[in-house]
Design an enzyme around this catalytic site. Structure first.
Site, PDB file in Angstrom:
ATOM      1  N   LYS A 299       0.701  -0.784  -0.173  1.00 14.68           N
ATOM      2  CA  LYS A 299      -0.064   0.119   0.205  1.00 14.68           C
ATOM      3  C   LYS A 299       0.790   1.573  -0.029  1.00 14.68           C
ATOM      4  O   LYS A 299       1.932   1.439   0.363  1.00 14.68           O
ATOM      5  CB  LYS A 299      -1.302   0.216   1.017  1.00 14.68           C
ATOM      6  CG  LYS A 299      -2.346   1.103   1.161  1.00 14.68           C
ATOM      7  CD  LYS A 299      -3.149   0.045   0.504  1.00 14.68           C
ATOM      8  CE  LYS A 299      -4.469   0.653   0.573  1.00 14.68           C
ATOM      9  NZ  LYS A 299      -5.741  -0.234   0.100  1.00 14.68           N
TER      10      LYS A 299
ATOM     11  N   ASP B 230      -7.798   3.985  -3.909  1.00 18.05           N
ATOM     12  CA  ASP B 230      -8.381   3.729  -3.322  1.00 18.05           C
ATOM     13  C   ASP B 230      -8.640   5.375  -2.813  1.00 18.05           C
ATOM     14  O   ASP B 230      -8.634   5.925  -3.597  1.00 18.05           O
ATOM     15  CB  ASP B 230      -6.873   3.194  -2.537  1.00 18.05           C
ATOM     16  CG  ASP B 230      -6.984   3.355  -0.972  1.00 18.05           C
ATOM     17  OD1 ASP B 230      -7.801   2.064  -0.699  1.00 18.05           O
ATOM     18  OD2 ASP B 230      -7.257   4.169   0.650  1.00 18.05           O
TER      19      ASP B 230
END
Ligand code: NDP
Ligand code: 2IT
Length: 450
Positions: free
Chosen positions: A129, A169
């Site tokens: 991430k 995201d």
């Protein structure tokens, strides 16, 4: 002889000590550890290789300065990160988040969680991430472009189609992926599937935009089937009004459910008549094209109300889908939902329930679908985008929807298989944790101590 297995408290104490001030990361590790420590007691090989301890230590974290110039000529400085948590089962894979709330703890929790989620999909993807504390709200397109170019000017050294494949995201959608991909291509001189969530004109997969929200509803549908229930006429409370929330709402409406709420960081709107397809199209234009505020909904549609600074959990409903952000559903919210006899809570966002709320749901007899299983449809279609890019093909919507449905059924079945107790009760949280862990753990065992 290796040390004996620590109890949960001792293990988490160590995690907290090694990661001071990183509450979100510790919370995510504890959520997994509470199921994995008892599981490992029956599988000493995982303990002897210290698999959980190794998984809770990212392979590496890259952190870098991102400078860009705003429209008034001011030089702005932000911080960028990529957390590469684990690549045992495939290249690191996971989104990029641009929000003023981003910090290392948040990205470490997301990369840790992503490792188990990606494992559950059955596709060859490790967990990662990244993102920045850059706040895209109120910025012009040109400012976002300049920021993305500067961000990629460092990130490109650390990613690649067989190495690490970022996606979107919070705060990163098709526009940002376009700018990021353009800069990667310029810097490397290569067109390759290094990012997913691309637009369809340049290698993006059909259905990727819808996949997370649709997948949440497919997962919910499977859970309801086990209780001989369907979605028709069920009332639903949704938080968020971004990519995940809007596509979950779209699919629910299509299945005959009545969606009562949506929200953003200002508060929530409640429409007792239900948000139908037409109203949802209006919200999509508002939130995606105009980048507006959800409060406008209450001015536009009669009977709807805006509740400033509040979350929607006290609204009476059958189904609740938290789809905005981490820790948005606290214990008070959980209690309110249970008091109103909610039937199912399914997590569209990552770790939206606080630890207390999650424990309360797990103790109750409602259907509680954890994020790492329920929202895996997005990254699963990202995995399919990687396959299409490698094969130089583009699959049609129908084929991808069939594949997504199958993947969500499969994830549901894995949760049931690993999460059913001797009395036949299913704990989807435990099932997802154990099934997600096992595949990564077995791969790590095969590699030895590296
Ligand atoms: P978007 O940026 O498209 O939308 C985010 C939504 O959440 C917006 O409505 C935003 O409101 C709201 N929100 C953001 N931060 C907060 C906050 N601190 N408090 C209250 N509301 C907030 O993001 P996504 O829809 O993509 O992501 C939503 C969640 O789903 C995240 O947890 C993400 O990690 C998760 N997720 C996303 C996937 C994807 O494919 N996109 C895949 C799997 C999970 P506002 O407009 O005011 O900012
Ligand atoms: O949390 C997530 O699963 C995502 N943001 C999607 C990641 C991806 O690589 O598609």
């Amino acid at each position: 002889m290796p040390d004996k297995i620590p109890d949960l408290e001792t293990f988490i104490e160590g995690v907290r000590k090694r990661n001071p001030g990183q509450d979100e990361f510790v919370q995510a590790v504890e959520d997994v550890a509470q199921d994995i420590i008892p599981f490992v007691a029956d599988h000493p090989e995982y303990h002897e290789a210290e698999i959980l301890r190794r998984l809770a230590e990212p392979d590496r974290i890259v952190s870098f300065r991102v400078c860009w110039e705003d429209d008034d000529g001011n030089v702005r400085v932000e911080r960028g990160w990529r957390v590469q948590n684990n690549n045992a089962v495939g290249p690191y894979k996971g989104g990029l988040r641009f929000s003023e709330n981003v910090n290392e703890s948040v990205l470490k929790f997301l990369a840790f969680e992503q490792t188990f989620k990606n494992s559950l999909t059955g596709l060859p993807m490790g967990g990662g991430k990244g993102g920045s504390n850059f706040n895209p709200k109120g910025k012009s397109d040109r400012e976002v472009m300049r920021f993305c170019q500067s961000f990629m000017s460092e990130l490109f050294r650390h990613i690649g189609p067989d190495r690490d494949v970022p996606a979107g995201d919070i705060g990163v959608g098709t526009r940002e992926i376009g700018y990021l991909f353009g800069q990667y291509k310029k810097l490397t001189g290569r067109w390759e599937g290094v990012l997913t969530g691309k637009a369809s004109e340049y290698g993006g997969s059909k259905l990727r935009t819808e996949a997370t929200g649709y997948g949440v509803v497919y997962f919910l549908r499977e859970m309801l089937k086990d209780r001989d229930e369907g979605l028709e006429d069920k009332s639903a409370v949704i938080s968020g009004s971004g990519n995940v929330a809007l596509h979950a709402a779209e699919k629910l409406i299509g299945e005959g459910a009545k969606v009562l709420t949506l929200s953003d960081s200002d508060g929530f709107i409640h429409d007792p008549d239900g948000i139908d397809e037409e109203k949802l199209d209006w919200v999509k234009t508002l939130k995606i094209e105009k980048r507006g505020r959800i409060s406008d909904y209450a001015d536009k549609f009669d009977g709807a109300e805006f509740h400033e600074g509040k979350a929607p959990w006290a609204v009476d409903c059958d189904i609740s889908l938290p789809c905005a952000t981490q820790n948005e559903l606290d214990d008070g919210g959980a209690k309110a939902l249970l008091d109103n006899d909610v039937m199912a809570v399914v997590e569209g966002a990552n770790m939206p329930s606080t630890a207390d709320a999650s424990a309360r749901f797990r103790k109750s007899d409602i259907l509680f679908g954890p994020a790492k299983a329920a929202n895996a449809g997005g990254v699963a279609v990202s995995g399919l985008e990687m396959s299409q890019n490698s094969e130089r093909v583009s699959w049609d919507h129908e084929k991808l929807d069939t594949m997504l449905t199958g993947l969500m059924q499969d994830i549901h079945d894995k949760c049931v298989e690993s999460g059913t107790d001797d009395d036949g009760n299913v704990d989807y949280v435990r099932g997802a944790n154990i099934a997600g862990f096992r595949k990564v753990a077995d791969a790590m065992l095969a590699f030895g101590v590296v």
